[in-house]
Design a protein around this motif. Structure first.
Motif, mmCIF file in Angstrom:
data_model
loop_
_atom_site.group_PDB
_atom_site.id
_atom_site.type_symbol
_atom_site.label_atom_id
_atom_site.label_comp_id
_atom_site.label_asym_id
_atom_site.label_seq_id
_atom_site.Cartn_x
_atom_site.Cartn_y
_atom_site.Cartn_z
ATOM 1 N N THR A 126 0.811 -1.218 0.000
ATOM 2 C CA THR A 126 0.000 0.000 0.000
ATOM 3 C C THR A 126 0.847 1.271 0.000
ATOM 4 O O THR A 126 0.361 2.336 -0.352
ATOM 5 C CB THR A 126 -0.919 0.023 1.227
ATOM 6 O OG1 THR A 126 -0.134 -0.155 2.420
ATOM 7 C CG2 THR A 126 -1.948 -1.102 1.145
ATOM 8 N N ILE A 127 2.105 1.157 0.411
ATOM 9 C CA ILE A 127 3.009 2.309 0.462
ATOM 10 C C ILE A 127 4.367 1.895 -0.076
ATOM 11 O O ILE A 127 4.872 0.815 0.253
ATOM 12 C CB ILE A 127 3.163 2.844 1.905
ATOM 13 C CG1 ILE A 127 1.861 3.464 2.397
ATOM 14 C CG2 ILE A 127 4.295 3.863 2.011
ATOM 15 C CD1 ILE A 127 1.889 3.909 3.849
ATOM 16 N N LYS A 146 1.546 6.709 -1.433
ATOM 17 C CA LYS A 146 0.404 5.842 -1.141
ATOM 18 C C LYS A 146 -0.128 5.350 -2.486
ATOM 19 O O LYS A 146 -0.314 6.146 -3.413
ATOM 20 C CB LYS A 146 -0.676 6.630 -0.402
ATOM 21 C CG LYS A 146 -0.388 6.841 1.070
ATOM 22 C CD LYS A 146 -1.393 6.059 1.907
ATOM 23 C CE LYS A 146 -1.279 6.426 3.367
ATOM 24 N NZ LYS A 146 -2.367 5.817 4.151
ATOM 25 N N MET A 159 2.250 10.835 -0.047
ATOM 26 C CA MET A 159 1.847 10.760 1.357
ATOM 27 C C MET A 159 2.337 12.046 2.012
ATOM 28 O O MET A 159 3.477 12.143 2.469
ATOM 29 C CB MET A 159 2.432 9.527 2.038
ATOM 30 C CG MET A 159 1.904 9.314 3.439
ATOM 31 S SD MET A 159 2.498 7.781 4.183
ATOM 32 C CE MET A 159 1.658 7.854 5.779
ATOM 33 N N ASP A 383 -4.855 1.275 5.920
ATOM 34 C CA ASP A 383 -4.163 0.572 4.836
ATOM 35 C C ASP A 383 -4.141 -0.902 5.227
ATOM 36 O O ASP A 383 -3.421 -1.301 6.161
ATOM 37 C CB ASP A 383 -2.744 1.099 4.660
ATOM 38 C CG ASP A 383 -2.710 2.552 4.193
ATOM 39 O OD1 ASP A 383 -3.785 3.116 3.936
ATOM 40 O OD2 ASP A 383 -1.602 3.118 4.100
ATOM 41 N N VAL A 403 -6.432 1.191 0.687
ATOM 42 C CA VAL A 403 -5.610 2.345 1.059
ATOM 43 C C VAL A 403 -6.548 3.421 1.575
ATOM 44 O O VAL A 403 -7.485 3.820 0.874
ATOM 45 C CB VAL A 403 -4.787 2.871 -0.137
ATOM 46 C CG1 VAL A 403 -3.950 4.074 0.299
ATOM 47 C CG2 VAL A 403 -3.894 1.780 -0.709
ATOM 48 N N ASP A 404 -6.325 3.871 2.791
ATOM 49 C CA ASP A 404 -7.220 4.855 3.427
ATOM 50 C C ASP A 404 -8.672 4.381 3.392
ATOM 51 O O ASP A 404 -9.601 5.173 3.201
ATOM 52 C CB ASP A 404 -7.113 6.221 2.736
ATOM 53 C CG ASP A 404 -5.715 6.804 2.840
ATOM 54 O OD1 ASP A 404 -5.097 6.660 3.904
ATOM 55 O OD2 ASP A 404 -5.248 7.398 1.858
#
Length: 460
Positions: A126-127, A146, A159, A383, A403-404
């Protein structure tokens, strides 16, 4: 005229609001999953409620209205995987024109259309920490991304609450590019250290010049001339002040220890070493003086300075108190980081939480974002990755990635082709020919790869 200015201002403000609105925050309730929190153990048959991109509650028998509910029965939910060393979603990697290029920013070359982002999501990532290359002793400023795939705005991937980071590099890469390639310093490992030391000393003088100017301004009637602004030195000044985290390409124990000592001399504590193939030889020093080591699981012997390492490296570092992560440095390997972490468990006998920490909370600590992501805790950003089995099993496959709180990957619902933009000049994917029992085509697919084609594309 004033009316025109007001209208233009209104459009600018509206544009800003539109840009902000593109960063989505989702809400979802995942029920009855085995939740691998990483920091607080494993929770069986547990629900996780996400509201507006934040993990709101973790518990049993949770309910929420007007929120998508996903049945996690028999599945495993873990924090989104974080890659602390990546070059995915970048249109350029190296600004190899000088030994120090701290003024350049990877945030300026983010490519939101890179299909590698989606492939990373398919692997639960995710990151990613999108880094400058290793051509320079002091390279450019990195950007933490992100994986909000689907946008056309590069800044939607940034991010924005992540600290600034910068790339340093030791060893053969900067000496080859600048010493052997351009006939300038650095030509040797001691030259690399000298370039870094000289850069820091110049930044100190730059800081002093500005401090003298600001003090002179306070004098009554004074009209001092300000120093010339230099973004290269201003960035290094921020490194010295602890505002930027160094992420340093490294292999050999001697050069790792040398840079540790140089950083200690200048009062720098915010440094993470990448690759660190001989890190196990200086594990106590890495634990005491740095923010950790981001290593390969089992890559070595691909060039002379990397001829020696061990698959026990990550486990040795962990057992010595080093904040350790496993990175990909690859658009392909980024999809398999949970497998790479599993290798450390296979060789080093780490427990599940230690092993998963290598690809979640530990890289989050190295990027300065552990208060926001890296574990499943109430109040953190949502995430998340849902697996069909335990992620450390070789048979486990990610099913959904959030994600978020927004679902960006679904193995069952996504179309086969998730490319956002297809270029007519884009290089073809590798071609693999079907093998038959007579094996008449054995090995031929090698010549369809870029490496195979280039190997024999020469003249005498």
């Amino acid at each position: 005229m004033k009316m025109i200015k007001y209208i233009l201002s209104a459009f600018l403000i509206l544009g800003c609001f539109v840009t902000i609105a593109q960063t989505q925050k989702g809400s979802v309730l995942i029920k009855n999953a085995t939740v691998l929190t990483v920091t607080n153990g494993t929770l069986e048959n547990t629900d996780v409620l996400v509201e507006n991109g934040i993990i709101k509650r973790i518990g049993k028998n949770l309910n929420a209205s007007n929120i998508q509910c996903i049945d996690g029965t028999g599945k495993y939910l873990m924090p989104g995987i974080i890659d602390a060393h990546s070059h995915v979603a970048l249109d350029a990697v190296n600004e190899a024109t000088a030994p120090i290029t701290s003024e350049v920013k990877m945030g300026d070359v983010v490519n939101p259309y890179d299909i590698g982002i989606y492939r990373a999501l398919a692997g639960g990532v995710t990151i990613s920490h999108a880094m400058h290359g290793s051509a320079n002793a002091i390279g450019g400023q990195n950007i933490t991304l992100k994986h909000r795939y689907g946008t056309s705005n590069p800044e939607d991937l940034h991010m924005k609450d992540a600290p600034r980071t910068i790339k340093f590099a030791l060893g053969e890469n900067p000496t080859r590019v600048h010493g052997r390639g351009n006939g300038i310093q650095p030509r040797t490992r001691m030259g690399v250290d000298a370039v870094i030391r000289n850069g820091f000393n110049e930044a100190i003088q730059y800081k002093k010049a500005w401090a003298d100017y600001e003090n002179a301004q306070k004098q009554k009637g004074a009209k001092p001339v300000p120093p010339k602004y230099d973004s290269r030195l201003a960035t290094l000044a921020d490194v010295l002040d602890g505002k930027i985290i160094i992420h340093c390409h490294s292999y050999r124990a001697d050069e790792i220890y040398a840079l540790i000592n140089t950083c200690r001399e200048f009062g720098i504590k915010n440094i993470v070493f990448s690759h660190v193939n001989e890190g196990f030889k200086v594990a106590p020093e890495l634990a005491e003086y740095t923010m950790g080591a981001s290593v390969f699981a089992d890559w070595w012997a691909y060039k002379f300075e990397v001829y020696y390492s061990t698959a026990y490296n990550a486990a040795i570092l962990m057992e010595n108190g080093v904040i350790t992560s496993i990175n990909s440095d690859s658009g392909e390997l980024i999809r398999h980081l949970y497998h790479e972490a599993g290798k450390a468990q296979r060789y080093g006998q780490l427990d599940d939480d230690q092993t998963l920490a290598l690809i979640t909370i530990n890289p989050a600590k190295q990027l300065g974002i552990a208060d926001k992501v890296g574990s499943i805790e109430e109040g953190k950003q949502a995430d998340l990755v849902l697996f069909d089995g335990h992620p450390l099993s070789v048979y486990a496959i990610p099913q959904m990635t959030f994600v978020d709180g927004v679902k960006y990957f679904d193995i069952n619902e996504d179309p086969d082709d998730m490319r956002l933009k297809v270029s007519a000049s884009e290089a073809l994917e590798p071609i693999f020919l079907r093998e038959h029992e007579h094996r008449c085509m054995h090995g031929v697919d090698f010549f369809f790869t870029n490496f195979g084609r280039n190997l024999f594309n020469h003249t005498h």
